[in-house]
Enzyme design. Structure first.
Site, PDB file in Angstrom:
ATOM      1  NE  ARG A  55       1.290  21.472 -89.330  1.00  0.00           N
ATOM      2  CZ  ARG A  55       1.601  20.405 -88.598  1.00  0.00           C
ATOM      3  NH1 ARG A  55       2.724  20.383 -87.915  1.00  0.00           N
ATOM      4  NH2 ARG A  55       0.804  19.364 -88.543  1.00  0.00           N
ATOM      5  CG  ASP A  57       3.970  18.297 -97.434  1.00  0.00           C
ATOM      6  OD1 ASP A  57       4.021  18.529 -96.211  1.00  0.00           O
ATOM      7  OD2 ASP A  57       3.494  17.251 -97.925  1.00  0.00           O
ATOM      8  CE1 TYR A 115      -3.408  21.874 -99.193  1.00  0.00           C
ATOM      9  CE2 TYR A 115      -5.218  21.304 -97.728  1.00  0.00           C
ATOM     10  CZ  TYR A 115      -3.909  21.739 -97.919  1.00  0.00           C
ATOM     11  OH  TYR A 115      -3.123  22.036 -96.833  1.00  0.00           O
ATOM     12  NE  ARG A 200       3.032  16.026-102.741  1.00  0.00           N
ATOM     13  CZ  ARG A 200       4.231  15.992-102.135  1.00  0.00           C
ATOM     14  NH1 ARG A 200       4.391  16.559-100.944  1.00  0.00           N
ATOM     15  NH2 ARG A 200       5.236  15.396-102.709  1.00  0.00           N
TER      16      ARG A 200
END
Lengths: 248, 248
Positions: A55, A57, A115, A200
């Site tokens: 999911r 952001d 990622y 992040r």
């Protein structure tokens, strides 16, 4: 009227800039999941719910998001991809669809997520759409010393937004390193699962350390105490890509 | 009140997607030149006209556009860049400014321009913002055979939009070749000057030949006869970058 139900696995690429994240939301917000469900619903004339592996952001991109859904439509998958892409905005592309076993679930069947974070040293009119910026030359060796501490099974609570859906804050990281690619510093991280905004926050901590604004010990302290320093903000979503989802 | 006049040379990067090209226009259209002139005017409180080395078309990008202007403002150039970038949209960045001889003229002093065209074999949610698409695998060897015919001094009238400002259609091309870079086929071309939409017509002709929809002889015929086949449309502006402007 519908034929046999099929479970479909699809791969999706998107430019997250204009979307309020992956997850469908009530109201007027445009989300990637919502856009794909609307397109599939219009084509199949069914109410389709899709399940995404990650999911992402608001503002985060994907090269290799994976999603699954079931449908009674007998439409050949090549035609379904084509129809779906012609209804979707150009910033979302379905890149593959294939039939999967009935038990396949894009989220629960996934065994790893990868990622990548792309970082520029100064803002660019062109590249900043898909990159964060350190506004200066970071000490990449220092960033890599911190990255090297991440692999293993540990509690990443310090590097996560509160999330009521989250049952555990333990993740197993199997790869974490910075390398150079053209004009970018690229952070690659792979884990069995990620917490909300985790990449992040980790990237932000490493950039702050690399720019000399955070002591390496403070980063380690967050990791060990499971408490985030209050002034650490997540790195710019524009630099983050969900790169690849692994299945056994 | 103004101090001594200075001639400033600046380098500019822009994402051309949202602009109606480089050249200032009357009316509501947003152009790169217009945006920079407005920002410089606001900072210096002078009416500033800037001269660009290349007048890029609507949607074309630049990594290394060069422009010149004169100003009576004594503001240090570092501060002028910073102020200008803070007024400009994120999709335009001034990357350098330096004082130039009074005789410097970004357009007339330039001795070469380099353009690059980025081509994908299939559309991408992410990369298509900065690339054209061949919708299939082109024969790059065939495209390079045609590219190899371009260097030299010749009349490129067949590969140009009508342009009333244009006095001559003769250009001297010094480099023209396709090479691979990651997921892109990249066409690099360098010349003393370019005609309006010339790179996009050349690229379109080579792609058509590479995809087997145009005979190599037809491409050569256009070059020799100075007449464009009526169905040849310029390649998508999204793939084109003004890359570098050379000065002696």
């Amino acid at each position: 009227m519908a034929g046999t139900m099929r479970t479909i696995k699809m791969e999706i690429e998107y430019d997250g800039t204009g979307f309020s994240g992956w997850q469908r939301q009530s109201g007027a917000l445009t989300t990637v999941q919502g856009a794909i469900e609307a397109a599939l619903g219009r084509i199949t004339q069914e109410k389709i719910g899709i399940i995404g592996a990650g999911r992402t952001d608001k503002g985060v991109h994907a090269r290799g998001q994976v999603a699954s859904f079931t449908t009674g439509s007998p439409m050949p998958l090549g035609r379904l991809i084509h129809s779906c892409n012609s209804l979707l905005p150009d910033t979302i592309r379905i890149t593959a669809m294939r039939q999967a076993p009935e038990s396949f679930h894009a989220r629960f069947s996934a065994t790893s997520r990868g990622y990548r974070y792309f970082l520029l040293e100064r803002p660019s009119a062109i590249d900043s759409r898909f990159a964060g910026c350190s506004y200066g030359k970071p000490d990449v060796a220092a960033m890599n010393r911190l990255a090297a501490m991440l692999p293993g099974t540990r509690d990443f609570a310090a590097f996560s937004k509160e999330d009521s859906d989250q049952q555990s804050t333990i993740c197993t990281v199997t790869e974490a390193r910075w390398c150079r690619s053209g004009r970018y510093h690229v952070f690659r991280i792979k884990a069995n699962r990620f917490l909300r905004s985790m990449v992040r926050f980790l990237v932000a901590g490493m950039i702050e350390a690399g720019m000399g604004r955070l002591e390496e010990e403070e980063f380690v302290g967050m990791l060990e105490s499971c408490r985030r320093l209050p002034n650490l903000k997540p790195a710019d979503a524009a630099g983050l890509f969900l790169w690849k989802v692994g299945y056994d």
